[in-house]
Design a protein around this motif. Structure first.
Motif, PDB file in Angstrom:
ATOM      1  N   LEU A   1       0.841  -1.208   0.000  1.00  0.00           N
ATOM      2  CA  LEU A   1       0.000   0.000   0.000  1.00  0.00           C
ATOM      3  C   LEU A   1       0.872   1.253   0.000  1.00  0.00           C
ATOM      4  CD1 LEU A   1      -2.829  -0.990   2.530  1.00  0.00           C
ATOM      5  CD2 LEU A   1      -3.113  -0.571   0.083  1.00  0.00           C
ATOM      6  N   ASP A   2       1.972   1.200   0.772  1.00  0.00           N
ATOM      7  CA  ASP A   2       2.884   2.346   0.811  1.00  0.00           C
ATOM      8  C   ASP A   2       3.395   2.689  -0.588  1.00  0.00           C
ATOM      9  OD1 ASP A   2       2.781   3.172   3.422  1.00  0.00           O
ATOM     10  OD2 ASP A   2       4.365   1.817   4.111  1.00  0.00           O
ATOM     11  N   ALA A   3       3.712   1.646  -1.352  1.00  0.00           N
ATOM     12  CA  ALA A   3       4.220   1.882  -2.713  1.00  0.00           C
ATOM     13  C   ALA A   3       3.142   2.594  -3.548  1.00  0.00           C
ATOM     14  CB  ALA A   3       4.613   0.561  -3.359  1.00  0.00           C
ATOM     15  N   LEU A   4       1.886   2.188  -3.381  1.00  0.00           N
ATOM     16  CA  LEU A   4       0.802   2.832  -4.134  1.00  0.00           C
ATOM     17  C   LEU A   4       0.559   4.261  -3.641  1.00  0.00           C
ATOM     18  CD1 LEU A   4      -1.583  -0.218  -4.440  1.00  0.00           C
ATOM     19  CD2 LEU A   4      -0.917   1.227  -6.361  1.00  0.00           C
ATOM     20  N   LEU A   5       0.703   4.456  -2.323  1.00  0.00           N
ATOM     21  CA  LEU A   5       0.516   5.804  -1.772  1.00  0.00           C
ATOM     22  C   LEU A   5       1.633   6.723  -2.257  1.00  0.00           C
ATOM     23  CD1 LEU A   5      -0.519   4.783   1.854  1.00  0.00           C
ATOM     24  CD2 LEU A   5      -1.977   5.964   0.191  1.00  0.00           C
ATOM     25  N   ASP A   6       2.866   6.189  -2.270  1.00  0.00           N
ATOM     26  CA  ASP A   6       4.004   6.976  -2.769  1.00  0.00           C
ATOM     27  C   ASP A   6       3.800   7.370  -4.229  1.00  0.00           C
ATOM     28  OD1 ASP A   6       5.179   6.753  -0.343  1.00  0.00           O
ATOM     29  OD2 ASP A   6       6.630   5.191  -0.911  1.00  0.00           O
ATOM     30  N   ALA A   7       3.078   6.521  -4.946  1.00  0.00           N
ATOM     31  CA  ALA A   7       2.820   6.818  -6.371  1.00  0.00           C
ATOM     32  C   ALA A   7       1.686   7.834  -6.525  1.00  0.00           C
ATOM     33  CB  ALA A   7       2.501   5.538  -7.124  1.00  0.00           C
ATOM     34  N   GLY A   8       1.168   8.340  -5.398  1.00  0.00           N
ATOM     35  CA  GLY A   8       0.201   9.433  -5.451  1.00  0.00           C
ATOM     36  C   GLY A   8      -1.261   8.988  -5.432  1.00  0.00           C
ATOM     37  N   ASN A   9      -1.531   7.736  -5.086  1.00  0.00           N
ATOM     38  CA  ASN A   9      -2.929   7.284  -5.065  1.00  0.00           C
ATOM     39  C   ASN A   9      -3.652   7.721  -3.798  1.00  0.00           C
ATOM     40  OD1 ASN A   9      -3.318   5.431  -7.504  1.00  0.00           O
ATOM     41  ND2 ASN A   9      -1.357   4.754  -6.657  1.00  0.00           N
ATOM     42  N   ASP A  10      -4.947   7.945  -3.947  1.00  0.00           N
ATOM     43  CA  ASP A  10      -5.775   8.364  -2.816  1.00  0.00           C
ATOM     44  C   ASP A  10      -5.995   7.173  -1.874  1.00  0.00           C
ATOM     45  OD1 ASP A  10      -7.713  10.049  -1.404  1.00  0.00           O
ATOM     46  OD2 ASP A  10      -9.157   8.589  -2.153  1.00  0.00           O
ATOM     47  N   PRO A  11      -5.685   7.343  -0.561  1.00  0.00           N
ATOM     48  CA  PRO A  11      -5.776   6.202   0.362  1.00  0.00           C
ATOM     49  C   PRO A  11      -7.154   5.539   0.395  1.00  0.00           C
ATOM     50  CG  PRO A  11      -5.002   8.194   1.497  1.00  0.00           C
ATOM     51  CD  PRO A  11      -5.222   8.569   0.091  1.00  0.00           C
ATOM     52  N   LEU A  12      -8.217   6.339   0.398  1.00  0.00           N
ATOM     53  CA  LEU A  12      -9.540   5.725   0.489  1.00  0.00           C
ATOM     54  C   LEU A  12      -9.915   5.002  -0.807  1.00  0.00           C
ATOM     55  CD1 LEU A  12     -11.726   8.179   2.594  1.00  0.00           C
ATOM     56  CD2 LEU A  12     -10.486   6.149   3.303  1.00  0.00           C
ATOM     57  N   LYS A  13      -9.429   5.535  -1.919  1.00  0.00           N
ATOM     58  CA  LYS A  13      -9.722   4.888  -3.206  1.00  0.00           C
ATOM     59  C   LYS A  13      -9.031   3.520  -3.303  1.00  0.00           C
ATOM     60  CE  LYS A  13     -10.687   6.486  -7.705  1.00  0.00           C
ATOM     61  NZ  LYS A  13      -9.950   5.581  -8.506  1.00  0.00           N
ATOM     62  N   LEU A  14      -7.897   3.407  -2.573  1.00  0.00           N
ATOM     63  CA  LEU A  14      -7.158   2.136  -2.617  1.00  0.00           C
ATOM     64  C   LEU A  14      -7.965   0.983  -2.000  1.00  0.00           C
ATOM     65  CD1 LEU A  14      -3.475   3.192  -1.860  1.00  0.00           C
ATOM     66  CD2 LEU A  14      -4.473   2.468  -4.035  1.00  0.00           C
ATOM     67  N   ILE A  15      -8.908   1.329  -1.115  1.00  0.00           N
ATOM     68  CA  ILE A  15      -9.745   0.264  -0.538  1.00  0.00           C
ATOM     69  C   ILE A  15     -10.515  -0.426  -1.655  1.00  0.00           C
ATOM     70  CG2 ILE A  15     -11.692  -0.208   1.006  1.00  0.00           C
ATOM     71  CD1 ILE A  15     -10.679   2.126   2.767  1.00  0.00           C
ATOM     72  N   ASP A  16     -11.155   0.390  -2.494  1.00  0.00           N
ATOM     73  CA  ASP A  16     -11.951  -0.167  -3.606  1.00  0.00           C
ATOM     74  C   ASP A  16     -11.072  -0.727  -4.716  1.00  0.00           C
ATOM     75  OD1 ASP A  16     -14.451   0.183  -2.693  1.00  0.00           O
ATOM     76  OD2 ASP A  16     -14.814   2.106  -3.678  1.00  0.00           O
ATOM     77  N   ASP A  17      -9.969  -0.015  -4.983  1.00  0.00           N
ATOM     78  CA  ASP A  17      -9.189  -0.360  -6.172  1.00  0.00           C
ATOM     79  C   ASP A  17      -8.133  -1.440  -5.945  1.00  0.00           C
ATOM     80  OD1 ASP A  17     -10.657   1.599  -7.296  1.00  0.00           O
ATOM     81  OD2 ASP A  17      -9.045   3.072  -7.482  1.00  0.00           O
ATOM     82  N   ALA A  18      -7.661  -1.573  -4.697  1.00  0.00           N
ATOM     83  CA  ALA A  18      -6.572  -2.536  -4.459  1.00  0.00           C
ATOM     84  C   ALA A  18      -6.963  -3.622  -3.445  1.00  0.00           C
ATOM     85  CB  ALA A  18      -5.327  -1.795  -3.956  1.00  0.00           C
ATOM     86  N   LEU A  19      -7.546  -3.199  -2.311  1.00  0.00           N
ATOM     87  CA  LEU A  19      -7.792  -4.190  -1.251  1.00  0.00           C
ATOM     88  C   LEU A  19      -8.960  -5.128  -1.581  1.00  0.00           C
ATOM     89  CD1 LEU A  19      -7.165  -1.768   1.730  1.00  0.00           C
ATOM     90  CD2 LEU A  19      -5.800  -3.785   1.210  1.00  0.00           C
ATOM     91  N   LEU A  20     -10.079  -4.556  -2.022  1.00  0.00           N
ATOM     92  CA  LEU A  20     -11.225  -5.429  -2.309  1.00  0.00           C
ATOM     93  C   LEU A  20     -10.958  -6.369  -3.489  1.00  0.00           C
ATOM     94  CD1 LEU A  20     -14.302  -3.154  -1.493  1.00  0.00           C
ATOM     95  CD2 LEU A  20     -13.254  -4.942  -0.130  1.00  0.00           C
ATOM     96  N   PRO A  21     -10.341  -5.888  -4.588  1.00  0.00           N
ATOM     97  CA  PRO A  21     -10.010  -6.842  -5.652  1.00  0.00           C
ATOM     98  C   PRO A  21      -9.043  -7.936  -5.177  1.00  0.00           C
ATOM     99  CG  PRO A  21      -9.840  -4.591  -6.461  1.00  0.00           C
ATOM    100  CD  PRO A  21     -10.044  -4.502  -4.983  1.00  0.00           C
ATOM    101  N   GLY A  22      -8.125  -7.573  -4.265  1.00  0.00           N
ATOM    102  CA  GLY A  22      -7.194  -8.578  -3.721  1.00  0.00           C
ATOM    103  C   GLY A  22      -7.958  -9.666  -2.988  1.00  0.00           C
ATOM    104  N   MET A  23      -8.918  -9.242  -2.173  1.00  0.00           N
ATOM    105  CA  MET A  23      -9.735 -10.217  -1.440  1.00  0.00           C
ATOM    106  C   MET A  23     -10.602 -11.009  -2.422  1.00  0.00           C
ATOM    107  SD  MET A  23     -10.083 -11.262   1.640  1.00  0.00           S
ATOM    108  CE  MET A  23     -11.062 -12.664   2.166  1.00  0.00           C
TER     109      MET A  23
END
Ligand code: B12
Length: 258
Positions: A59-81
């Motif tokens: 997640l840190d790598a995605l945040l460093d790349a400028g992604n919105d933390p809350l958007k990462l829930i939908d875009d990265a965490l839920l698809p991972g699950m």
């Protein structure tokens, strides 16, 4: 009569199930489902592995790349699950994996929330619970985490919650919505009891119900019931209620599945 010296019987002797098992390991099956983008893939792999530290690192790598933390829930965490759920549904991985992955994903959600610059004022309160007699709380935990991530205060009553405790929490916290989760056909009837006690006491609060045991028809058979199939629908219901009021008819029309 077959002459076994002349015939090629190698195909007959293959144990096809073993051959199939060997053609694809769980890791290989997961590989086919991961997102292609390497940064998002790293989150999905970490969730699949159930490695909380790796989830945070990815997640840190995605945040460093400028992604919105809350958007990462939908875009990265839920698809991972989603990868883990798909493999579980196909019988490729088993329960302990699902539980470890769910924990890693929930940890990721909490982390993303700590990374939002402004902590918005809570939009409203939602009371979440698992039906009396039922200990299956993974789905409820996801529902609660997504509601929190969306800015709602969650009063999480836990699992195996007696009806009266739900009613008392509604009286105390005046939530915009109550959620219920039931995974057993023996426990889902507790929802009807909750519904009837709520209406008896004059609480017109939408009661969003989900979990493997229930379906839309059952949930809509009681007056406050609104059926949800996926945890991600819970914040959508709650936002709809904030905008349109506690109108059960409108909610059902808006989120009708069939
Ligand atoms: C994990 C699990 C367990 C774990 C639970 C761990 C935990 N902390 O939750 C343990 C090992 C403890 C367990 C115990 C038992 N289990 Co069990 N368990 C399961 C299993 C394999 C997976 C359930 C799960 O977590 N799914 C993943 C989550 C994410 O799904 P979910 O909760 O449904 O949530 C999703 C949606 O429904 C939705 N959702 C959920 N709630 C809500 C709410 C709202 C508002 C919205 C919008 C959406 C929503 O969001 C989620 C997805 O986004 C299922 C089998 C299965 N395929 O379902 C059996 C299953 C549920 N268990 C079953 C049984 C029988 C039991 C036991 C009685 C076994 C025993 N003999 O001891 C005990 C029950 C004890 C009790 N009193 O509750 C049966 C129930 C059968 C039935 N029809 O009644 C099942 C179906 C297995 C089976 N096929 O027989 N179990």
């Amino acid at each position: 009569m077959l002459d076994f010296k002349k015939e090629d019987i190698s195909d007959v002797l293959i144990r096809y199930n073993v051959a199939m098992e060997k053609t694809m390991t769980p890791d290989e099956a997961a590989e086919q489902l991961y997102p292609k983008d390497p940064l998002y893939k790293a989150v999905a792999v970490a969730i699949y592995d159930g490695e909380e530290d790796d989830v945070i690192e990815a997640l840190d790598a995605l945040l460093d790349a400028g992604n919105d933390p809350l958007k990462l829930i939908d875009d990265a965490l839920l698809p991972g699950m989603g990868v883990v759920s798909a493999l579980y549904d196909q019988g490729i991985i088993f329960l302990p994996n699902v539980m470890m992955s769910a924990d890693a994903m929930l940890e990721g959600i909490e982390y993303c929330k700590t990374k939002t610059a402004e902590v918005p004022e809570a939009k409203g309160t939602v009371v979440c619970h698992v039906a009396e007699g039922d200990v299956h709380d993974i789905g409820k935990n996801i529902v609660a985490a997504l509601l929190r991530a969306d800015g709602f205060d969650v009063v999480d009553l836990g699992r195996d919650v007696p009806t009266d405790e739900v009613i008392a929490a509604v009286a105390e916290h005046k939530p915009v919505m109550v959620t219920g989760t039931a995974l057993m056909t023996t426990t889902m009837y507790a929802f009807k009891e909750v519904n009837d006690k709520l209406t008896e006491k004059g609480f017109n609060v939408p009661f969003a119900c989900g979990g493997g045991a229930v379906n839309q028809e059952f949930v809509e058979s009681f007056s406050l019931g609104v059926y949800g199939e996926e945890a991600a629908e819970a914040p959508k219901f709650a936002n709809f209620i904030l905008k349109n009021g506690a109108d059960i008819g409108k909610l059902r029309d808006e989120f009708h599945f069939h």
